[in-house]
Design a protein around this motif. Structure first.
Motif, PDB file in Angstrom:
ATOM      1  N   MET A  74      13.516 -34.776  84.246  1.00 19.69           N
ATOM      2  CA  MET A  74      14.707 -33.923  83.947  1.00 19.69           C
ATOM      3  C   MET A  74      13.873 -33.237  83.000  1.00 19.69           C
ATOM      4  SD  MET A  74      17.479 -32.685  82.865  1.00 19.69           S
ATOM      5  CE  MET A  74      18.680 -34.317  82.966  1.00 19.69           C
ATOM      6  N   GLU A  75      12.195 -33.190  82.481  1.00 15.79           N
ATOM      7  CA  GLU A  75      12.001 -32.594  81.606  1.00 15.79           C
ATOM      8  C   GLU A  75      11.139 -31.532  82.298  1.00 15.79           C
ATOM      9  OE1 GLU A  75       9.280 -34.042  79.388  1.00 15.79           O
ATOM     10  OE2 GLU A  75      10.119 -35.238  78.209  1.00 15.79           O
ATOM     11  N   THR A  76      10.506 -31.714  84.215  1.00 18.51           N
ATOM     12  CA  THR A  76       9.917 -30.949  84.861  1.00 18.51           C
ATOM     13  C   THR A  76      11.430 -30.424  85.626  1.00 18.51           C
ATOM     14  OG1 THR A  76       7.883 -32.783  85.116  1.00 18.51           O
ATOM     15  CG2 THR A  76       8.591 -30.998  87.111  1.00 18.51           C
ATOM     16  N   LEU A  77      12.093 -30.657  86.056  1.00 16.68           N
ATOM     17  CA  LEU A  77      12.975 -29.883  86.197  1.00 16.68           C
ATOM     18  C   LEU A  77      13.606 -28.985  86.185  1.00 16.68           C
ATOM     19  CD1 LEU A  77      14.382 -33.141  88.393  1.00 16.68           C
ATOM     20  CD2 LEU A  77      13.286 -31.190  89.378  1.00 16.68           C
ATOM     21  N   GLU A  78      14.096 -29.803  84.703  1.00 19.20           N
ATOM     22  CA  GLU A  78      14.577 -28.758  83.235  1.00 19.20           C
ATOM     23  C   GLU A  78      13.585 -26.853  83.253  1.00 19.20           C
ATOM     24  OE1 GLU A  78      16.536 -28.191  78.615  1.00 19.20           O
ATOM     25  OE2 GLU A  78      15.062 -29.705  79.804  1.00 19.20           O
ATOM     26  N   VAL A  79      11.887 -27.041  83.009  1.00 13.20           N
ATOM     27  CA  VAL A  79      11.070 -26.227  83.590  1.00 13.20           C
ATOM     28  C   VAL A  79      11.052 -25.493  84.238  1.00 13.20           C
ATOM     29  CG1 VAL A  79       8.525 -25.708  82.973  1.00 13.20           C
ATOM     30  CG2 VAL A  79       9.709 -27.518  81.461  1.00 13.20           C
ATOM     31  N   TYR A  80      11.456 -26.018  85.830  1.00 11.98           N
ATOM     32  CA  TYR A  80      11.267 -25.464  86.489  1.00 11.98           C
ATOM     33  C   TYR A  80      12.537 -24.389  86.939  1.00 11.98           C
ATOM     34  CZ  TYR A  80      12.168 -24.118  91.285  1.00 11.98           C
ATOM     35  OH  TYR A  80      11.839 -23.668  92.789  1.00 11.98           O
ATOM     36  N   LEU A  81      14.107 -25.106  86.350  1.00  7.89           N
ATOM     37  CA  LEU A  81      14.848 -24.368  86.802  1.00  7.89           C
ATOM     38  C   LEU A  81      15.358 -22.945  85.699  1.00  7.89           C
ATOM     39  CD1 LEU A  81      17.434 -27.110  87.828  1.00  7.89           C
ATOM     40  CD2 LEU A  81      16.598 -25.135  88.952  1.00  7.89           C
ATOM     41  N   LEU A  82      14.598 -23.308  84.734  1.00  6.47           N
ATOM     42  CA  LEU A  82      14.855 -22.561  83.595  1.00  6.47           C
ATOM     43  C   LEU A  82      13.633 -20.981  83.357  1.00  6.47           C
ATOM     44  CD1 LEU A  82      16.062 -24.982  80.027  1.00  6.47           C
ATOM     45  CD2 LEU A  82      16.742 -23.585  81.944  1.00  6.47           C
TER      46      LEU A  82
END
Length: 85
Positions: A74-82
């Protein structure tokens, strides 16, 4: 299971290049990852289904992550999408 609503900040959203990079990040995790937009869902590893969601910059999506490494995913993908990195 973790669920989070996000506003996509990637320039031009999840077009081909960004979708391929997203799917590559997803495959690094064991967790099941689902993207949802406007009632449609896509497996995070399925590039074509993600492209069918037509995610643009500024769109709200829901990211669902379920599995043993869900927090890190979740943290990794959130950083990417944001587009934080």
């Amino acid at each position: 299971m973790l669920m989070k609503k996000l506003i996509v900040k990637l320039p031009r959203g999840l077009q081909a290049r960004h979708t391929a990079l997203f799917a590559r990040k997803v495959t690094a995790f064991e967790s099941k990852i689902i993207l949802s937009k406007d009632g449609k869902t896509a497996d995070g590893k399925d590039i074509m289904r993600i492209m069918d969601l037509v995610v643009k910059e500024g769109d709200e999506i829901t990211l669902l992550v379920d599995g043993c490494d869900e927090q890190m995913a979740m943290e990794t993908l959130e950083v990417y999408l944001l587009n934080i990195s």
